[in-house]
Write a protein that holds these residues in place. Structure first.
Motif, PDB file in Angstrom:
ATOM      1  N   MET A  96     -13.841  15.134 -39.631  1.00 45.93           N
ATOM      2  CA  MET A  96     -13.481  15.012 -38.285  1.00 45.93           C
ATOM      3  C   MET A  96     -13.824  16.318 -37.431  1.00 45.93           C
ATOM      4  SD  MET A  96     -12.610  11.818 -37.863  1.00 45.93           S
ATOM      5  CE  MET A  96     -13.876  11.574 -39.157  1.00 45.93           C
ATOM      6  N   CYS A  97     -13.536  17.216 -38.012  1.00 45.97           N
ATOM      7  CA  CYS A  97     -13.759  18.607 -37.280  1.00 45.97           C
ATOM      8  C   CYS A  97     -15.206  19.298 -37.324  1.00 45.97           C
ATOM      9  CB  CYS A  97     -12.939  19.801 -37.889  1.00 45.97           C
ATOM     10  SG  CYS A  97     -10.871  19.442 -37.588  1.00 45.97           S
ATOM     11  N   SER A  98     -15.960  18.549 -38.375  1.00 44.79           N
ATOM     12  CA  SER A  98     -17.209  19.149 -38.381  1.00 44.79           C
ATOM     13  C   SER A  98     -17.978  18.651 -37.044  1.00 44.79           C
ATOM     14  CB  SER A  98     -17.868  18.715 -39.729  1.00 44.79           C
ATOM     15  OG  SER A  98     -17.220  18.880 -40.820  1.00 44.79           O
ATOM     16  N   GLU A  99     -19.092  19.518 -36.813  1.00 46.78           N
ATOM     17  CA  GLU A  99     -20.192  19.367 -35.878  1.00 46.78           C
ATOM     18  C   GLU A  99     -21.075  18.373 -36.258  1.00 46.78           C
ATOM     19  OE1 GLU A  99     -23.302  21.630 -32.864  1.00 46.78           O
ATOM     20  OE2 GLU A  99     -22.265  22.791 -34.456  1.00 46.78           O
ATOM     21  N   GLY A 100     -21.185  17.262 -35.503  1.00 48.94           N
ATOM     22  CA  GLY A 100     -22.267  16.155 -35.618  1.00 48.94           C
ATOM     23  C   GLY A 100     -23.709  16.652 -35.862  1.00 48.94           C
ATOM     24  N   ALA A 101     -24.312  15.798 -36.296  1.00 44.68           N
ATOM     25  CA  ALA A 101     -25.888  15.959 -36.756  1.00 44.68           C
ATOM     26  C   ALA A 101     -26.729  16.260 -35.363  1.00 44.68           C
ATOM     27  CB  ALA A 101     -26.528  15.133 -37.555  1.00 44.68           C
ATOM     28  N   ARG A 102     -27.412  17.234 -35.068  1.00 45.18           N
ATOM     29  CA  ARG A 102     -27.999  17.609 -33.804  1.00 45.18           C
ATOM     30  C   ARG A 102     -29.178  16.554 -33.624  1.00 45.18           C
ATOM     31  NH1 ARG A 102     -25.941  21.125 -30.493  1.00 45.18           N
ATOM     32  NH2 ARG A 102     -24.851  22.802 -31.316  1.00 45.18           N
ATOM     33  N   GLU A 103     -29.692  16.092 -34.605  1.00 48.78           N
ATOM     34  CA  GLU A 103     -30.939  15.107 -34.567  1.00 48.78           C
ATOM     35  C   GLU A 103     -30.383  13.750 -34.524  1.00 48.78           C
ATOM     36  OE1 GLU A 103     -29.779  16.098 -38.611  1.00 48.78           O
ATOM     37  OE2 GLU A 103     -30.555  17.465 -37.131  1.00 48.78           O
ATOM     38  N   ALA A 104     -31.285  12.666 -34.303  1.00 49.06           N
ATOM     39  CA  ALA A 104     -30.722  11.121 -34.506  1.00 49.06           C
ATOM     40  C   ALA A 104     -30.727  11.027 -35.994  1.00 49.06           C
ATOM     41  CB  ALA A 104     -32.020  10.372 -33.888  1.00 49.06           C
ATOM     42  N   GLY A 108     -27.637   6.352 -35.095  1.00 47.66           N
ATOM     43  CA  GLY A 108     -28.203   6.376 -33.736  1.00 47.66           C
ATOM     44  C   GLY A 108     -28.602   8.006 -33.293  1.00 47.66           C
ATOM     45  N   ALA A 109     -28.707   8.168 -31.977  1.00 41.43           N
ATOM     46  CA  ALA A 109     -29.265   9.207 -31.491  1.00 41.43           C
ATOM     47  C   ALA A 109     -28.031  10.333 -31.139  1.00 41.43           C
ATOM     48  CB  ALA A 109     -29.990   9.215 -30.018  1.00 41.43           C
ATOM     49  N   ASP A 110     -28.174  11.438 -30.982  1.00 45.60           N
ATOM     50  CA  ASP A 110     -27.149  12.556 -30.940  1.00 45.60           C
ATOM     51  C   ASP A 110     -26.394  12.181 -29.505  1.00 45.60           C
ATOM     52  OD1 ASP A 110     -25.431  14.671 -30.736  1.00 45.60           O
ATOM     53  OD2 ASP A 110     -26.980  16.367 -30.584  1.00 45.60           O
ATOM     54  N   PRO A 111     -25.163  11.949 -29.602  1.00 43.27           N
ATOM     55  CA  PRO A 111     -24.399  11.664 -28.173  1.00 43.27           C
ATOM     56  C   PRO A 111     -24.268  12.782 -27.364  1.00 43.27           C
ATOM     57  CG  PRO A 111     -22.677  11.606 -30.329  1.00 43.27           C
ATOM     58  CD  PRO A 111     -24.236  11.805 -30.797  1.00 43.27           C
ATOM     59  N   LYS A 112     -24.415  13.894 -27.758  1.00 45.03           N
ATOM     60  CA  LYS A 112     -24.386  15.155 -26.946  1.00 45.03           C
ATOM     61  C   LYS A 112     -25.626  14.953 -25.887  1.00 45.03           C
ATOM     62  CE  LYS A 112     -21.579  18.630 -29.312  1.00 45.03           C
ATOM     63  NZ  LYS A 112     -21.715  19.941 -29.944  1.00 45.03           N
ATOM     64  N   LEU A 113     -26.795  14.607 -26.409  1.00 41.26           N
ATOM     65  CA  LEU A 113     -27.816  14.332 -25.584  1.00 41.26           C
ATOM     66  C   LEU A 113     -28.136  13.297 -24.586  1.00 41.26           C
ATOM     67  CD1 LEU A 113     -30.487  15.204 -28.389  1.00 41.26           C
ATOM     68  CD2 LEU A 113     -29.309  16.819 -26.794  1.00 41.26           C
ATOM     69  N   ALA A 114     -27.157  12.360 -24.892  1.00 40.43           N
ATOM     70  CA  ALA A 114     -26.913  10.950 -23.949  1.00 40.43           C
ATOM     71  C   ALA A 114     -26.283  11.339 -22.667  1.00 40.43           C
ATOM     72  CB  ALA A 114     -26.074   9.871 -24.836  1.00 40.43           C
TER      73      ALA A 114
END
Length: 118
Positions: A96-104, A108-114
């Motif tokens: 839960m603390c790990s950073e999400g994958a930067r790429e799709a 789905g796509a990276d929610p930080k880019l949405a």
């Protein structure tokens, strides 16, 4: 507060991805509401409001955990590792603390880019 409401609006959305901020803000508001309801329950000598709240947010809580695991590239079934005594909860906390994958990824796509709603 919007993060909390967004999770509740996406009540049973187990597909897609959830950012760390979405998950942790939901967890924070969930804990605050639970503590307030517990205090009220002790004051009125009934834990019924707390029990109703816990049942009401059970499915959204599971959904946001699954979406958070999807963001890290893991299947939602990894949630079951929490039932392993002693280490399961720690492993899930690390996920839960790990950073999400930067790429799709396959979820789905990276929610930080949405674009975020205002």
């Amino acid at each position: 507060m919007n993060w909390y409401l967004d999770v509740l609006k996406n009540y049973a959305g187990f597909s897609g991805r959830a950012r760390r901020k979405e998950y942790w803000m939901f967890a924070l508001f969930n804990a605050i509401v639970a503590v307030v309801l517990l205090a009220i329950g002790f004051a009125i000598e009934s834990q019924i409001p707390y029990g109703i709240y816990i049942l009401a947010v059970l499915v959204p809580s599971l959904a946001v955990v699954v979406r958070r695991l999807h963001d890290t590239g893991r299947s939602g079934w990894w949630f079951l590792i929490a039932f392993v005594p002693l280490v399961g909860g720690i492993i899930l906390l690390v996920f839960m603390c790990s950073e999400g994958a930067r790429e799709a990824n396959e979820y789905g796509a990276d929610p930080k880019l949405a674009p975020q709603g205002v």
